[in-house]
Write a protein that holds these residues in place. Structure first.
Motif, mmCIF file in Angstrom:
data_model
loop_
_atom_site.group_PDB
_atom_site.id
_atom_site.type_symbol
_atom_site.label_atom_id
_atom_site.label_comp_id
_atom_site.label_asym_id
_atom_site.label_seq_id
_atom_site.Cartn_x
_atom_site.Cartn_y
_atom_site.Cartn_z
ATOM 1 N N ARG A 75 -4.920 -1.727 -7.527
ATOM 2 C CA ARG A 75 -5.974 -2.607 -7.021
ATOM 3 C C ARG A 75 -6.825 -1.906 -5.977
ATOM 4 N N GLY A 76 -6.845 -0.602 -6.058
ATOM 5 C CA GLY A 76 -7.660 0.187 -5.143
ATOM 6 C C GLY A 76 -7.033 1.542 -4.909
ATOM 7 N N LEU A 77 -7.791 2.610 -5.166
ATOM 8 C CA LEU A 77 -7.298 3.972 -4.994
ATOM 9 C C LEU A 77 -8.264 4.725 -4.091
ATOM 10 N N ALA A 78 -7.734 5.430 -3.100
ATOM 11 C CA ALA A 78 -8.578 6.180 -2.174
ATOM 12 C C ALA A 78 -7.957 7.550 -1.911
ATOM 13 N N VAL A 79 -8.824 8.561 -1.742
ATOM 14 C CA VAL A 79 -8.379 9.922 -1.452
ATOM 15 C C VAL A 79 -9.235 10.472 -0.319
ATOM 16 N N ARG A 80 -8.590 11.088 0.641
ATOM 17 C CA ARG A 80 -9.350 11.779 1.686
ATOM 18 C C ARG A 80 -8.623 13.073 2.042
ATOM 19 N N ARG A 81 -9.419 14.053 2.451
ATOM 20 C CA ARG A 81 -8.836 15.335 2.862
ATOM 21 C C ARG A 81 -8.324 15.213 4.292
ATOM 22 N N ARG A 82 -7.160 15.755 4.517
ATOM 23 C CA ARG A 82 -6.616 15.793 5.876
ATOM 24 C C ARG A 82 -7.384 16.810 6.698
ATOM 25 N N PRO A 115 -3.877 22.057 -1.512
ATOM 26 C CA PRO A 115 -5.240 22.557 -1.301
ATOM 27 C C PRO A 115 -6.258 21.463 -1.023
ATOM 28 N N GLY A 116 -5.894 20.218 -1.272
ATOM 29 C CA GLY A 116 -6.837 19.124 -1.058
ATOM 30 C C GLY A 116 -7.739 18.929 -2.264
ATOM 31 N N PHE A 117 -8.190 17.706 -2.462
ATOM 32 C CA PHE A 117 -9.077 17.430 -3.589
ATOM 33 C C PHE A 117 -9.873 16.165 -3.296
ATOM 34 N N ASP A 118 -10.907 15.954 -4.096
ATOM 35 C CA ASP A 118 -11.735 14.755 -4.000
ATOM 36 C C ASP A 118 -11.437 13.848 -5.194
ATOM 37 N N LEU A 119 -11.646 12.569 -5.002
ATOM 38 C CA LEU A 119 -11.341 11.602 -6.050
ATOM 39 C C LEU A 119 -12.356 11.691 -7.181
ATOM 40 N N GLN A 120 -11.859 11.941 -8.384
ATOM 41 C CA GLN A 120 -12.669 11.888 -9.594
ATOM 42 C C GLN A 120 -11.864 11.129 -10.635
ATOM 43 N N SER A 180 -4.071 16.531 1.367
ATOM 44 C CA SER A 180 -4.753 15.288 1.008
ATOM 45 C C SER A 180 -3.904 14.087 1.399
ATOM 46 N N HIS A 181 -4.620 12.996 1.560
ATOM 47 C CA HIS A 181 -3.972 11.693 1.825
ATOM 48 C C HIS A 181 -4.468 10.738 0.738
ATOM 49 N N VAL A 182 -3.546 10.358 -0.174
ATOM 50 C CA VAL A 182 -3.887 9.468 -1.281
ATOM 51 C C VAL A 182 -3.209 8.125 -1.038
ATOM 52 N N SER A 183 -3.956 7.059 -1.210
ATOM 53 C CA SER A 183 -3.376 5.724 -1.042
ATOM 54 C C SER A 183 -3.776 4.846 -2.217
ATOM 55 N N ALA A 184 -2.847 3.983 -2.619
ATOM 56 C CA ALA A 184 -3.087 3.067 -3.731
ATOM 57 C C ALA A 184 -2.523 1.699 -3.392
ATOM 58 N N LEU A 221 0.853 -1.184 0.000
ATOM 59 C CA LEU A 221 0.000 0.000 0.000
ATOM 60 C C LEU A 221 0.884 1.227 0.000
ATOM 61 N N LEU A 222 0.758 2.045 -1.056
ATOM 62 C CA LEU A 222 1.513 3.289 -1.164
ATOM 63 C C LEU A 222 0.632 4.439 -0.691
#
Length: 327
Positions: free
Chosen positions: A104-111, A76-81, A116-120, A68-69
């Protein structure tokens, strides 16, 4: 694993991508989608470099099947699109779409503060480890009890000798004598090359070693590891050596394949100094019950019919001796 990324330093994202990929390739299954993983990593790091200023934190955890990366930034933060841009000819806008499709899975959340915190989850698997739990050999295992020091424990020499002998014996037991001899032969070739270089430096020799110099080199290196080799005969065509004491001691009888170490060291050095290669015949061996060793190094194997009991060595153009199967 964690990394600090300063996006203000040119090339820092590219350098980090290489580090992460090096780690994945060392520990991942070679058949997996490393190309997809690299594109995903590149897109996530490029996204940080393009849209944030300052620093970011990157981590890679691999507690499950897939790594998991995670990338955290102060942007500025962003939402997953994860979709293609409406203008299919636009230059950008495809990064998250590619990362979403290739991972095999991408997620984004605002801190909670900013960024932002992006994980893949990367498309790489850790290979299944073989479950090795062999039974312990309780009979005749090395080091022998009588080799223990008076103050307890074993010294370095008995310990290292035990490792070599037990390893050769275990390979022979599990894979057969041919596999054990092949492994020992490769070690002998490599070690012999280093020993030849040391002799050349000490004797200030340039160019091919003569037969006499080869004999001196052999005796010198074997004495250095507590062997008792001596010269019986030296000519332009062959060298004959005798030996009264094996460097491995009497325990060599448990792993006769270790004799290929001597053969490969002698044969490899000779072949590197002879255009026609060399051959080594182990006429007598302490390892199989003979009172001593008698080793014949043939410096002109092409001048007569090959001895099927000898080990043959050739010198390719690159100069690295290669052990050939016995003929």
């Amino acid at each position: 694993m964690e990394w600090f990324l300063d996006t203000r330093v040119a090339g820092s994202g590219s350098d980090l991508r290489h580090q992460v990929m090096d780690y994945l390739q060392r520990h991942g299954d070679p058949a997996d989608d490393f190309a997809g993983a690299e594109i995903t990593i590149s897109e996530l790091l490029s996204n940080v470099e393009r849209h944030t200023e300052g620093v970011a934190w990157v981590s890679l955890t691999w507690s499950g099947t897939n790594p998991l990366l995670s990338v955290q930034d102060l942007g500025p933060g962003f939402d997953l699109q994860a979709a293609l841009p409406e203008d299919h000819l636009s230059v950008g806008g495809r990064g998250l779409f590619l990362a979403d499709r290739l991972s095999r899975g991408l997620a984004v959340r605002r801190r909670s503060h900013r960024g932002s915190h992006v994980s893949a989850t990367l498309p790489v698997n850790r290979p299944t480890a073989a479950d090795l739990d062999p039974p312990r050999h309780r009979i005749d295992a090395l080091p022998a009890p009588d080799e223990a020091r008076p103050d307890g424990g074993f010294g370095r020499e008995p310990f290292l000798r035990a490792l070599v002998v037990q390893l050769a014996a275990s390979v022979e037991e599990q894979r057969g004598p041919d596999a054990a001899e092949a492994a020992v032969a490769q070690v002998g070739i490599d070690v012999g090359g280093s020993m030849e270089n040391e002799y050349r430096a000490a004797a200030e020799v340039v160019g091919h070693l003569s037969a006499q110099q080869l004999a001196e080199c052999y005796v010198r290196l074997k004495h250095a590891i507590d062997g008792a080799f001596y010269v019986i005969e030296v000519s332009d065509d062959r060298i004959v050596l005798g030996n009264d004491r094996c460097p491995f001691g009497d325990v060599v009888t448990r792993a006769p394949s270790l004799c290929r170490m001597t053969s490969s060291v002698f044969g490899g050095i000779a072949a590197a100094n002879r255009d026609d290669g060399a051959a080594v015949l182990l006429e007598e061996r302490i390892a199989v019950g003979d009172p001593g060793c008698r080793v014949v190094i043939d410096l002109a194997p092409g001048s007569h019919a090959p001895n099927p009991a000898a080990h043959h060595y050739r010198s390719p153009a690159a100069g690295t001796p290669v052990a050939e199967p016995s003929r």
